[in-house]
Design an enzyme around this catalytic site. Structure first.
Site, PDB file in Angstrom:
ATOM      1  N   GLY A 119      -3.487  26.481 -14.225  1.00 48.43           N
ATOM      2  CA  GLY A 119      -3.540  26.255 -15.665  1.00 48.43           C
ATOM      3  C   GLY A 119      -2.846  24.987 -16.108  1.00 48.43           C
TER       4      GLY A 119
ATOM      5  N   ASP B 201      -5.383  22.341 -16.314  1.00 51.00           N
ATOM      6  CA  ASP B 201      -6.106  22.467 -17.579  1.00 51.00           C
ATOM      7  C   ASP B 201      -5.337  21.773 -18.699  1.00 51.00           C
ATOM      8  OD1 ASP B 201      -8.420  24.524 -17.067  1.00 51.00           O
ATOM      9  OD2 ASP B 201      -6.673  25.475 -16.165  1.00 51.00           O
TER      10      ASP B 201
ATOM     11  N   GLU C 228      -7.334  27.978  -8.945  1.00 47.11           N
ATOM     12  CA  GLU C 228      -8.111  29.145  -9.340  1.00 47.11           C
ATOM     13  C   GLU C 228      -9.048  29.620  -8.233  1.00 47.11           C
ATOM     14  OE1 GLU C 228      -6.870  27.315 -13.268  1.00 47.11           O
ATOM     15  OE2 GLU C 228      -7.424  26.618 -11.254  1.00 47.11           O
TER      16      GLU C 228
END
Length: 270
Positions: free
Chosen positions: A121, A124, A144
């Site tokens: 994350g 991201d 992921e």
């Protein structure tokens, strides 16, 4: 300095310093993280004194990504019926996406300063920033795939515009770790620094330079760059012509021209 549950926030000399502050949890992204980052960037957007944002993290690591305890909490909300589970999960994913959309859509430039782990994350998150800088020993990975899922909060959508489609696919499919020097080489970060102290000094120097510029010019430039990510050159030229038909009437243009001719440092209003 304003302290949130998962963040520190400080405004000084036009620079909002946003720090992830869960070092004891490797700055993993818990439930508070996702709501607080939205609130912080709403405040940044609404505060004219903010000219530029530095996003960093307390401790040895930038972030290990989403907190697994938080994922377990989300999983506990699911029942036995697939259709209803799908609706619940879609709403949750869109809620998380909105947190990093707030970073991407911020009209002020956002500079990420990255040390140690930047995983899952966290990729991201930095993909939603304008520029990224790291220590030489920083470790980046799209993790992921190793958890049996596809990244769903912006990496696969934003990263191709930063490092190119082929390299993004390699990292997304393999989950391999990229160190600071390779991150610099592929364009994931603008430059690298020896250690965290030099990193923060270097990033704040860049932020101060941006903060001294006309906010009309800087924020207009960011808006045009963001627009071009999703539009044709013709669309972009039309948009900037319309935009500048208004913005060229700003007093910032006169101030900048006068300062340039007199060889003085311009001072712009917020």
């Amino acid at each position: 300095m304003t302290q949130y549950s998962a963040f520190n926030l400080e405004l000084r000399e036009g620079i909002a310093h946003v720090q992830i502050n869960r070092p004891e949890k490797i700055n993993a992204m818990n439930a508070a993280f996702w709501t607080e980052i939205r609130d912080i960037f709403i405040w940044i957007e609404e505060t004219p004194e903010v000219r530029v944002v530095v996003l960093s993290a307390v401790g040895k690591h930038f972030s290990s990504g989403i907190d697994l305890m938080y994922l377990a909490q989300v999983g506990a909300q699911l029942g036995k019926e697939v259709g209803r589970n799908a609706r619940t999960l879609k709403r949750k994913i869109e809620e998380l996406q909105s947190s990093f959309n707030a970073v991407d859509e911020c009209s002020k430039p956002v500079l990420a300063a990255i040390q140690g782990y930047c995983l899952g994350g966290a990729i991201d998150l930095i993909s939603a920033c304008d520029m990224r800088y790291s220590t030489i020993d920083a470790q980046f990975a799209i993790k992921e795939v190793d958890m049996g899922m596809a990244a769903d909060v912006g990496t696969l959508q934003r990263l191709p515009h930063i490092i190119g489609d082929g390299m993004m696919r390699e990292l997304a499919y393999t989950g391999r770790t990229v160190l600071g020097d390779e991150a610099h080489r592929i364009g994931l970060v603008n430059s690298t620094f020896i250690d965290q102290e030099e990193l923060m000094g270097g990033v704040f120097n860049i932020a101060r330079t941006i903060a001294e510029k006309s906010p009309i010019a800087v924020q207009g430039s960011k808006e045009m760059i963001r627009y071009m990510r999703d539009h044709s050159i013709a669309d972009g030229l039309n948009y900037i012509a319309t935009w500048n038909s208004v913005m060229l009437q700003s007093e910032d243009l006169r101030i900048a021209m006068t300062a340039h001719m007199s060889k003085k440092q311009p001072e712009f209003k917020d």
